[in-house]
Design a protein around this motif. Structure first.
Motif, PDB file in Angstrom:
ATOM      1  N   LYS A  21     -25.830  28.249 -23.188  1.00  0.00           N
ATOM      2  CA  LYS A  21     -25.359  27.146 -22.350  1.00  0.00           C
ATOM      3  C   LYS A  21     -26.541  26.439 -21.688  1.00  0.00           C
ATOM      4  O   LYS A  21     -26.616  25.207 -21.663  1.00  0.00           O
ATOM      5  CB  LYS A  21     -24.390  27.653 -21.278  1.00  0.00           C
ATOM      6  N   VAL A  24     -28.479  24.426 -24.431  1.00  0.00           N
ATOM      7  CA  VAL A  24     -27.764  23.204 -24.820  1.00  0.00           C
ATOM      8  C   VAL A  24     -27.912  22.146 -23.734  1.00  0.00           C
ATOM      9  O   VAL A  24     -28.174  20.971 -24.020  1.00  0.00           O
ATOM     10  CB  VAL A  24     -26.278  23.520 -25.115  1.00  0.00           C
ATOM     11  N   ARG A  25     -27.778  22.554 -22.493  1.00  0.00           N
ATOM     12  CA  ARG A  25     -27.924  21.600 -21.389  1.00  0.00           C
ATOM     13  C   ARG A  25     -29.347  21.054 -21.315  1.00  0.00           C
ATOM     14  O   ARG A  25     -29.545  19.877 -20.984  1.00  0.00           O
ATOM     15  CB  ARG A  25     -27.513  22.254 -20.078  1.00  0.00           C
ATOM     16  N   ARG A  28     -29.614  18.481 -24.110  1.00  0.00           N
ATOM     17  CA  ARG A  28     -28.868  17.276 -23.699  1.00  0.00           C
ATOM     18  C   ARG A  28     -29.668  16.466 -22.683  1.00  0.00           C
ATOM     19  O   ARG A  28     -29.722  15.248 -22.750  1.00  0.00           O
ATOM     20  CB  ARG A  28     -27.522  17.660 -23.096  1.00  0.00           C
ATOM     21  N   TRP A  32     -30.327  12.708 -23.716  1.00  0.00           N
ATOM     22  CA  TRP A  32     -29.445  11.724 -23.105  1.00  0.00           C
ATOM     23  C   TRP A  32     -30.141  10.860 -22.059  1.00  0.00           C
ATOM     24  O   TRP A  32     -29.504  10.037 -21.434  1.00  0.00           O
ATOM     25  CB  TRP A  32     -28.210  12.407 -22.520  1.00  0.00           C
ATOM     26  N   ALA A  70     -26.021  21.593 -32.883  1.00  0.00           N
ATOM     27  CA  ALA A  70     -24.765  20.841 -32.985  1.00  0.00           C
ATOM     28  C   ALA A  70     -24.727  19.616 -32.087  1.00  0.00           C
ATOM     29  O   ALA A  70     -23.940  18.705 -32.329  1.00  0.00           O
ATOM     30  CB  ALA A  70     -23.582  21.756 -32.666  1.00  0.00           C
ATOM     31  N   ILE A  71     -25.562  19.551 -31.077  1.00  0.00           N
ATOM     32  CA  ILE A  71     -25.502  18.382 -30.190  1.00  0.00           C
ATOM     33  C   ILE A  71     -26.431  17.252 -30.615  1.00  0.00           C
ATOM     34  O   ILE A  71     -26.406  16.190 -30.002  1.00  0.00           O
ATOM     35  CB  ILE A  71     -25.752  18.763 -28.713  1.00  0.00           C
ATOM     36  N   PRO A  73     -27.354  14.000 -32.068  1.00  0.00           N
ATOM     37  CA  PRO A  73     -26.473  12.909 -32.464  1.00  0.00           C
ATOM     38  C   PRO A  73     -26.838  12.279 -33.805  1.00  0.00           C
ATOM     39  O   PRO A  73     -25.993  11.650 -34.436  1.00  0.00           O
ATOM     40  CB  PRO A  73     -26.644  11.892 -31.330  1.00  0.00           C
TER      41      PRO A  73
END
Length: 115
Positions: A21, A24-25, A28, A32, A70-71, A73
């Motif tokens: 977790k 992944v954060r 991101r 992002w 998986a994240i 894009p």
């Protein structure tokens, strides 16, 4: 493949001691905060990007590489997880906050006229 972009980020799991977790954060956070328009400027397909993801957490073996990838894009990627980040135990010793750091290195195979 030429290195075009380096994106960096940080992510946490405050109470769950979940390294995936936090990883992944962190990724991101890196991704992002950017809008990559370089593929348009160079006339290449956005999905031609190759992204090398590097994650630092205290227990690298506990990160699910597929969940991190998986994240993404666009494009394809690889994940390398190394020892790093932070783990801060709670006062009772029953859990920890985990901090992960991420780097995403974006590479493109650019046409000769763009080089």
């Amino acid at each position: 493949m030429k290195r075009m972009v380096l994106e960096i980020g940080m992510g946490t799991d405050i109470r769950g001691t979940d390294y995936t977790k936090a990883a992944v954060r962190a990724l991101r956070d890196a991704l992002w905060h950017n809008a990559l328009t370089i593929t348009n400027a160079l006339g290449v397909d956005v999905d031609s990007m190759r992204v090398e993801v590097r994650i630092g957490v205290p227990k690298p073996e506990q990160v699910d590489h597929a969940a991190v990838l998986a994240i993404l894009p666009h494009g394809t990627g690889t994940v390398t997880v190394v020892e790093g980040g932070l783990e801060i135990p709670n006062e009772s010793g029953t859990g920890s906050t985990v901090m992960a750091h991420a780097a995403a290195i974006v590479r493109l195979d650019i046409p000769e006229q763009a080089a």
